[in-house]
Enzyme design. Structure first.
Site, short mmCIF file in Angstrom:
data_model
loop_
_atom_site.label_atom_id
_atom_site.label_comp_id
_atom_site.label_asym_id
_atom_site.label_seq_id
_atom_site.Cartn_x
_atom_site.Cartn_y
_atom_site.Cartn_z
N LYS A 92 0.35 -1.42 -0.33
CA LYS A 92 -0.07 0.04 -0.08
C LYS A 92 0.86 1.30 -0.06
O LYS A 92 0.86 2.35 -0.24
CB LYS A 92 -0.95 0.25 1.21
CG LYS A 92 -1.64 -1.00 0.72
CD LYS A 92 -2.88 -0.68 1.99
CE LYS A 92 -4.34 -1.31 1.56
NZ LYS A 92 -3.93 -3.25 1.80
N GLU A 114 -10.63 7.43 3.13
CA GLU A 114 -11.47 6.06 3.76
C GLU A 114 -10.90 5.60 4.13
O GLU A 114 -10.09 5.06 3.13
CB GLU A 114 -12.87 6.51 3.29
CG GLU A 114 -12.92 6.32 2.07
CD GLU A 114 -12.23 5.32 0.87
OE1 GLU A 114 -12.16 3.85 1.44
OE2 GLU A 114 -11.96 5.64 -0.15
N SER A 381 2.12 -9.75 -1.03
CA SER A 381 1.92 -8.53 -0.66
C SER A 381 1.54 -7.89 0.57
O SER A 381 2.27 -6.96 0.63
CB SER A 381 0.15 -8.42 -1.31
OG SER A 381 -0.60 -9.01 0.18
C1 LIG Z 1 -5.04 -4.13 1.33
C2 LIG Z 1 -4.33 -5.36 0.61
C3 LIG Z 1 -4.64 -6.39 0.00
C4 LIG Z 1 -6.12 -5.93 -0.87
O1 LIG Z 1 -5.49 -4.58 -1.60
P1 LIG Z 1 -5.47 -4.88 -3.18
O2 LIG Z 1 -5.80 -3.28 -3.53
O3 LIG Z 1 -6.31 -5.94 -4.21
O4 LIG Z 1 -4.10 -5.51 -3.42
C5 LIG Z 1 -3.76 -7.16 -0.21
N1 LIG Z 1 -2.84 -7.28 0.01
C6 LIG Z 1 -2.50 -6.86 2.01
C7 LIG Z 1 -1.50 -7.35 2.15
C8 LIG Z 1 -3.65 -5.71 2.09
O5 LIG Z 1 -3.00 -4.63 2.79
#
Ligand SMILES: *Cc1c(COP(=O)(O)O)cnc(C)c1O
Length: 397
Positions: A92, A114, A381
């Site tokens: 993020k 938000e 992610s």
């Molecule tokens: C917010 C988040 C996601 C989902 O968001 P995408 O916009 O689909 O990438 C996935 N993994 C983590 C660790 C997140 O914090």
């Protein structure tokens, strides 16, 4: 707000995307689109962003060959793109740094966002602390009470958290409050959106800022093994980490892409948040995409073990990838994600976010069907420290 719809021409991915918003939001969104077109090709903007991505966020993130996991599965070689190692623990930060720098270039004094579970709010508050900008985060009062630690983090970072008490006091109401603020104050206020969703230009902006993931991964896999991967695998909420990995490989036809949707506890209405697997094309939240609707055509309730994936739609670019067959999308259940969370932790000593565990779960299924010289890049992610308490409660049952 008035409800008549006006679609902009730009920002379409086939039939998906666009801008279907009340008239009050046309000028604010055009203002952002024009500013972004200007900075996009300004080398000094990219230089500034690169500086923060490197020295502040810790990029490039490693591409790690998960040898032990690959060996245990007995198939494809799995490489993990380590977005979990970024500052604040997920991908993020790539997007919020980009948008906060854009806001600064536009002369905005104030940033709004938000948040539902709080992760995007914390990331935005972080970027605002770094860049010395006023930050207001709208959060449904119910969500704020549940996520009190993230509220505290945001406040520590200097953000003002506004608890929205309208309606169900959840994300939907927080979005409405943020959009009202944006419509009224767009000349001084920038709206930071957290995923590759929403009306044009946001899906383009978020895709561009997250594409650093795929650009790096492409260079790294060529350095490590001298060829492109056979598969890319990523979890999909709104779709920002996945499109960030996928987009730079779009033209590489031999590279297959798999988006892993939150399959929840089943295929029934309200049991999942898998917009492509169980949804239909529709206009929601200002853009056209695959979305989960109830019998009356309203946005359906959703659920997922991973709060960050719990969204009834999916980004327009993914919707286009699905419709054209460029990528495939699979539903991964809560239980499969929970199992994968533990498998990766034990085999590699890496605790994944429950969101990322959806991608790991699919890799665990797919790898044994492939040969040992095939290559799969899995987007990790985020890190799972934030989920340890939730997993503890789930495993106790
Ligand atoms: C917010 C988040 C996601 C989902 O968001 P995408 O916009 O689909 O990438 C996935 N993994 C983590 C660790 C997140 O914090």
């Amino acid at each position: 707000m008035r409800t008549e719809l006006a679609a902009a021409k730009k920002g379409y991915f086939g039939e998906f995307g666009g801008r279907y918003v009340p008239a009050e939001l046309e000028a604010p969104l055009s203002h952002v689109a024009e500013a972004y077109e200007e900075v996009k090709n300004d080398p000094s903007f990219q230089e500034e962003l690169d500086y923060y991505l490197k020295d502040y966020a810790g990029r490039p993130s490693p591409l790690y060959h998960a040898e032990r996991l690959s060996r245990e599965l007995g198939g494809a070689q799995i490489f993990l793109k380590r977005e979990d190692l970024n500052h604040t623990g997920s991908h993020k930060i790539n997007n919020v740094l980009g948008q906060a720098l854009l806001a600064k270039r536009m002369g905005a004094k104030r940033v709004i966002a938000e948040t539902g579970a709080g992760q995007h709010g914390v990331a935005t508050a972080t970027a605002c602390a770094l860049l010395d900008m006023e930050c207001v985060v709208y959060m449904g009062a119910v969500d704020a009470a549940r996520q009190s630690l993230n509220v505290f983090r945001m406040e520590l970072l200097g953000a003002k958290v506004v608890r929205v008490t309208a309606g169900g006091q959840r994300l939907k109401e927080a979005v409405d409050a943020a959009l009202d603020d944006f419509a009224q104050n767009y000349r001084t206020t920038f709206y930071v959106l957290g995923s590759a969703v929403g009306p044009y230009p946001y899906p383009d902006i978020v895709r561009d800022f997250q594409s650093v993931i795929g650009r790096e991964a492409r260079t790294q896999i060529l350095e490590k093994v001298g060829r492109l991967p056979d598969y890319l695998v990523a979890c999909v909420g709104g779709g920002s980490n996945a499109i960030g990995l996928f987009a730079p490989f779009y033209g590489d036809e031999t590279v297959r892409m798999v988006g892993c949707e939150p399959g929840g506890t089943g295929s029934g209405l309200g049991q999942n948040a898998a917009a492509i697997s169980y949804g239909v094309p529709a206009i929601i939240h200002g853009f056209r995409c695959y979305a989960l609707l109830d019998g009356d055509g309203e946005v359906a309730p959703t659920s997922s073990i991973a709060a960050g994936l719990d969204y009834p739609g999916i980004g327009p670019e993914h919707s286009f990838y699905k419709a054209t067959g460029r990528a495939e999308y699979v539903a991964v259940s809560d239980q499969e994600a929970l199992d994968a969370f533990q498998v990766l932790t034990r085999t590699e000593g890496i605790i994944p976010a429950l969101e990322s565990a959806h991608a790991v779960a699919h890799a665990i299924k797919l790898a044994p069907q492939l040969s040992t010289d095939q290559i799969m890049i899995v987007n990790l992610s985020g890190r799972g420290d934030k989920d340890a308490d939730q997993v503890l409660q789930l495993l106790k049952r």
